[in-house]
Motif scaffolding. Structure first.
Motif, PDB file in Angstrom:
ATOM      1  N   GLU A 174       3.738  10.025  -9.237  1.00 46.39           N
ATOM      2  CA  GLU A 174       3.076  10.236 -10.526  1.00 46.39           C
ATOM      3  C   GLU A 174       1.620  10.639 -10.363  1.00 46.39           C
ATOM      4  OE1 GLU A 174       0.823   9.411 -14.177  1.00 46.39           O
ATOM      5  OE2 GLU A 174       0.562   8.469 -12.212  1.00 46.39           O
ATOM      6  N   GLU A 175       0.946  10.032  -9.405  1.00 47.60           N
ATOM      7  CA  GLU A 175      -0.487  10.268  -9.253  1.00 47.60           C
ATOM      8  C   GLU A 175      -0.815  11.671  -8.749  1.00 47.60           C
ATOM      9  OE1 GLU A 175      -2.552   8.484 -10.523  1.00 47.60           O
ATOM     10  OE2 GLU A 175      -1.964   6.369 -10.475  1.00 47.60           O
ATOM     11  N   VAL A 176       0.173  12.404  -8.277  1.00 43.80           N
ATOM     12  CA  VAL A 176      -0.063  13.768  -7.794  1.00 43.80           C
ATOM     13  C   VAL A 176       0.708  14.784  -8.631  1.00 43.80           C
ATOM     14  CG1 VAL A 176      -0.737  13.184  -5.448  1.00 43.80           C
ATOM     15  CG2 VAL A 176       1.694  13.392  -5.988  1.00 43.80           C
ATOM     16  N   GLY A 177       0.984  14.425  -9.892  1.00 45.23           N
ATOM     17  CA  GLY A 177       1.570  15.397 -10.811  1.00 45.23           C
ATOM     18  C   GLY A 177       3.052  15.304 -11.027  1.00 45.23           C
ATOM     19  N   SER A 178       3.726  14.342 -10.374  1.00 44.37           N
ATOM     20  CA  SER A 178       5.180  14.154 -10.550  1.00 44.37           C
ATOM     21  C   SER A 178       5.959  15.427 -10.254  1.00 44.37           C
ATOM     22  CB  SER A 178       5.486  13.671 -11.984  1.00 44.37           C
ATOM     23  OG  SER A 178       4.788  12.493 -12.281  1.00 44.37           O
ATOM     24  N   THR A 179       5.537  16.142  -9.231  1.00 45.23           N
ATOM     25  CA  THR A 179       6.168  17.430  -8.926  1.00 45.23           C
ATOM     26  C   THR A 179       7.631  17.291  -8.512  1.00 45.23           C
ATOM     27  OG1 THR A 179       5.246  17.284  -6.689  1.00 45.23           O
ATOM     28  CG2 THR A 179       4.021  18.562  -8.314  1.00 45.23           C
TER      29      THR A 179
ATOM     30  N   ASP B  11       3.495   4.659  -6.736  1.00 42.44           N
ATOM     31  CA  ASP B  11       2.482   5.279  -5.889  1.00 42.44           C
ATOM     32  C   ASP B  11       1.097   5.034  -6.482  1.00 42.44           C
ATOM     33  OD1 ASP B  11       3.386   7.118  -7.992  1.00 42.44           O
ATOM     34  OD2 ASP B  11       1.975   8.557  -7.118  1.00 42.44           O
ATOM     35  N   THR B  12       0.086   5.032  -5.615  1.00 42.75           N
ATOM     36  CA  THR B  12      -1.293   4.800  -6.039  1.00 42.75           C
ATOM     37  C   THR B  12      -2.210   5.878  -5.467  1.00 42.75           C
ATOM     38  OG1 THR B  12      -2.163   3.495  -4.179  1.00 42.75           O
ATOM     39  CG2 THR B  12      -0.773   2.337  -5.794  1.00 42.75           C
ATOM     40  N   VAL B  13      -3.449   5.876  -5.935  1.00 40.01           N
ATOM     41  CA  VAL B  13      -4.429   6.857  -5.436  1.00 40.01           C
ATOM     42  C   VAL B  13      -5.169   6.339  -4.204  1.00 40.01           C
ATOM     43  CG1 VAL B  13      -4.804   7.776  -7.739  1.00 40.01           C
ATOM     44  CG2 VAL B  13      -6.294   5.957  -6.905  1.00 40.01           C
TER      45      VAL B  13
ATOM     46  N   PRO C  32      -5.962  -2.688  -4.778  1.00 41.94           N
ATOM     47  CA  PRO C  32      -5.659  -1.273  -4.980  1.00 41.94           C
ATOM     48  C   PRO C  32      -4.321  -1.052  -5.678  1.00 41.94           C
ATOM     49  CG  PRO C  32      -5.445  -1.886  -2.661  1.00 41.94           C
ATOM     50  CD  PRO C  32      -6.085  -3.034  -3.354  1.00 41.94           C
ATOM     51  N   GLY C  33      -4.389  -0.455  -6.859  1.00 43.46           N
ATOM     52  CA  GLY C  33      -3.175  -0.168  -7.617  1.00 43.46           C
ATOM     53  C   GLY C  33      -2.732  -1.279  -8.535  1.00 43.46           C
ATOM     54  N   VAL C  34      -3.472  -2.391  -8.588  1.00 40.25           N
ATOM     55  CA  VAL C  34      -3.038  -3.528  -9.393  1.00 40.25           C
ATOM     56  C   VAL C  34      -3.003  -3.187 -10.879  1.00 40.25           C
ATOM     57  CG1 VAL C  34      -5.343  -4.559  -9.662  1.00 40.25           C
ATOM     58  CG2 VAL C  34      -3.335  -6.018  -9.682  1.00 40.25           C
ATOM     59  N   PHE C  35      -3.952  -2.360 -11.348  1.00 42.30           N
ATOM     60  CA  PHE C  35      -4.016  -1.950 -12.752  1.00 42.30           C
ATOM     61  C   PHE C  35      -3.171  -0.705 -12.987  1.00 42.30           C
ATOM     62  CE2 PHE C  35      -6.547   0.329 -16.135  1.00 42.30           C
ATOM     63  CZ  PHE C  35      -6.230  -0.519 -17.198  1.00 42.30           C
ATOM     64  N   ASP C  36      -3.230   0.227 -12.050  1.00 44.88           N
ATOM     65  CA  ASP C  36      -2.517   1.499 -12.198  1.00 44.88           C
ATOM     66  C   ASP C  36      -1.532   1.678 -11.051  1.00 44.88           C
ATOM     67  OD1 ASP C  36      -1.719   4.037 -12.892  1.00 44.88           O
ATOM     68  OD2 ASP C  36      -3.606   5.011 -12.351  1.00 44.88           O
ATOM     69  N   MET C  37      -0.244   1.242 -11.218  1.00 42.99           N
ATOM     70  CA  MET C  37       0.244   0.451 -12.319  1.00 42.99           C
ATOM     71  C   MET C  37       1.208  -0.638 -11.847  1.00 42.99           C
ATOM     72  SD  MET C  37       3.116   3.054 -13.907  1.00 42.99           S
ATOM     73  CE  MET C  37       3.794   1.787 -14.951  1.00 42.99           C
TER      74      MET C  37
ATOM     75  N   GLU D 165       0.831  -1.214   0.000  1.00 41.15           N
ATOM     76  CA  GLU D 165       0.000   0.000   0.000  1.00 41.15           C
ATOM     77  C   GLU D 165       0.864   1.262   0.000  1.00 41.15           C
ATOM     78  OE1 GLU D 165      -4.310  -0.455   1.521  1.00 41.15           O
ATOM     79  OE2 GLU D 165      -3.013  -0.962   3.217  1.00 41.15           O
ATOM     80  N   THR D 166       0.839   1.982  -1.115  1.00 42.18           N
ATOM     81  CA  THR D 166       1.720   3.141  -1.279  1.00 42.18           C
ATOM     82  C   THR D 166       0.971   4.354  -1.831  1.00 42.18           C
ATOM     83  OG1 THR D 166       2.340   2.212  -3.443  1.00 42.18           O
ATOM     84  CG2 THR D 166       3.842   1.800  -1.600  1.00 42.18           C
ATOM     85  N   PRO D 167       0.064   4.937  -1.041  1.00 45.79           N
ATOM     86  CA  PRO D 167      -0.607   6.157  -1.501  1.00 45.79           C
ATOM     87  C   PRO D 167       0.389   7.308  -1.650  1.00 45.79           C
ATOM     88  CG  PRO D 167      -1.083   5.737   0.812  1.00 45.79           C
ATOM     89  CD  PRO D 167      -0.372   4.526   0.300  1.00 45.79           C
TER      90      PRO D 167
END
Length: 364
Positions: A129-134, A69-71, A92-97, A12-14
């Protein structure tokens, strides 16, 4: 591969939990060492942990671009546990990615086992990546600067490879008003909620569907208590566009917003996040993928142009050859029904390995 995917999903890596992302990075380092014998490096930028492994001393010729990272917030596993049933992987996150990330590791392992010289290959696994790769966008551009192929392991609905993506822009529109007692003297306040509500039609009207431009107000917040005139209100705005010119038009309009409510002040934060990914950056690599698929005897991939952004936008926008959607086939990114089609994992991993070999050179 299913076991390795489960291992990553159950970490689990939000994106917002930097400690969890750091733990995920440690797990990935271990996995890379176990499967390939690689010694990756971890790169921490503004508290976000990224992982990179290079093969050889030369600048990368092929970069496998992934993120871990995942959402999904921690604890989602309690509600949506990992499973491999009825031909589908779920979790959670299995498809993305995360399945795509595992595919990148195993494709590299396949090549190593067959004697392929991996000099010039790099795998980059980012954590935001999920938060814009800032924190990772500059790292991505530096790693891919001399690449002949950037293969992005984002997932693909129905298996289509992504040859174009819209550019993305991210904003927060804030309105500052003045608090007052809602019952005793509301006239002494400046209602930020009303001011924000009046701005929403203006914001939405910036969309131009005929040009492929969407402008979508998403998350709202404001106010403090039920009996207080709200002194603050804000809304997040998601913008997608096919061209830089459209991104710039919307950017200028949003930063020029003013309120017609006397005493209300508008502040706009944010801007253009990812440039569009043009078809020109993917065309040659897509044709190569079709040829490789024919050589391997797997189904020819279809191509797709999509609205969602990825880190491939950065590299394609910089003119670096980029092919996206090389990861798992399935559906449900960011949704409850997120899943991966198990039967598609082997042929798509073979296609990825074939693409790497094709660019690096070497025996079939």
């Amino acid at each position: 591969m299913i076991a390795d995917t489960r291992r990553l999903v159950e970490t689990e890596t939000p994106s917002s939990d930097h400690t969890a992302v750091a733990q995920g990075a440690r797990d990935i380092v271990d996995l890379l060492n176990e499967r390939i014998g690689a010694e990756p490096e971890t790169i921490v930028i503004d508290g976000v942990t990224h992982v990179r492994v290079r093969f050889g001393a030369l600048a990368p010729k092929v970069v496998l671009l992934t993120h871990q990272d995942t959402v999904w917030p921690r604890g989602t596993l309690d509600r949506i546990p990992f499973s491999a049933q009825n031909g589908l992987l779920r979790g959670p996150g299995v498809f993305d990615m995360l399945t795509g990330l595992v595919m990148s590791i195993h494709a590299t392992s396949i090549l190593a086992e067959t004697g392929q010289n991996l000099e010039g290959l790099s795998i980059l696994i980012t954590g935001d990546e999920e938060v814009g790769s800032t924190t990772s966008s500059q790292l991505i551009l530096e790693e891919t600067a001399e690449a002949e192929a950037v293969l992005v392991l984002e997932a693909a609905a129905e298996g289509a490879l992504k040859v174009a993506r819209k550019g993305t822009s991210i904003y927060q529109v804030e309105v500052k008003g003045k608090a007052a007692h809602a019952g005793l003297e509301p006239e002494k306040g400046v209602n930020a909620g009303v001011a924000l509500g009046m701005l929403l039609p203006q914001i939405a009207a910036l969309a131009k569907p005929t040009l492929g431009t969407t402008v979508t107000p998403t998350v709202f917040s404001g106010g403090s208590t039920q009996n207080t005139v709200p002194d603050r209100g804000k809304v997040a705005v998601d913008v997608r566009a096919v061209t830089i010119a459209e991104q710039e038009r919307v950017d200028q309009a949003l930063h020029s917003l003013n309120s017609d409510v006397p005493g209300a002040a508008v502040t706009v934060h944010g801007g253009i996040n990812r440039p569009p990914m043009p078809c020109s950056a993917a065309q040659d690599l897509f044709e190569r993928a079709v040829s490789v698929a024919d050589e391997l005897g797997v189904d020819r991939p279809e191509s797709a142009e999509v609205g969602g952004g990825s880190d491939g936008n950065f590299t394609a926008g910089a003119g670096i050859p980029t092919l996206d959607g090389m990861g798992a086939a399935g559906d449900g990114a960011h949704a409850e029904h997120e899943h991966v089609i198990i039967a598609q994992i082997p042929p798509r991993t073979a296609l990825l390995a074939g693409m790497i070999r094709s660019v690096l050179g070497g025996s079939e």
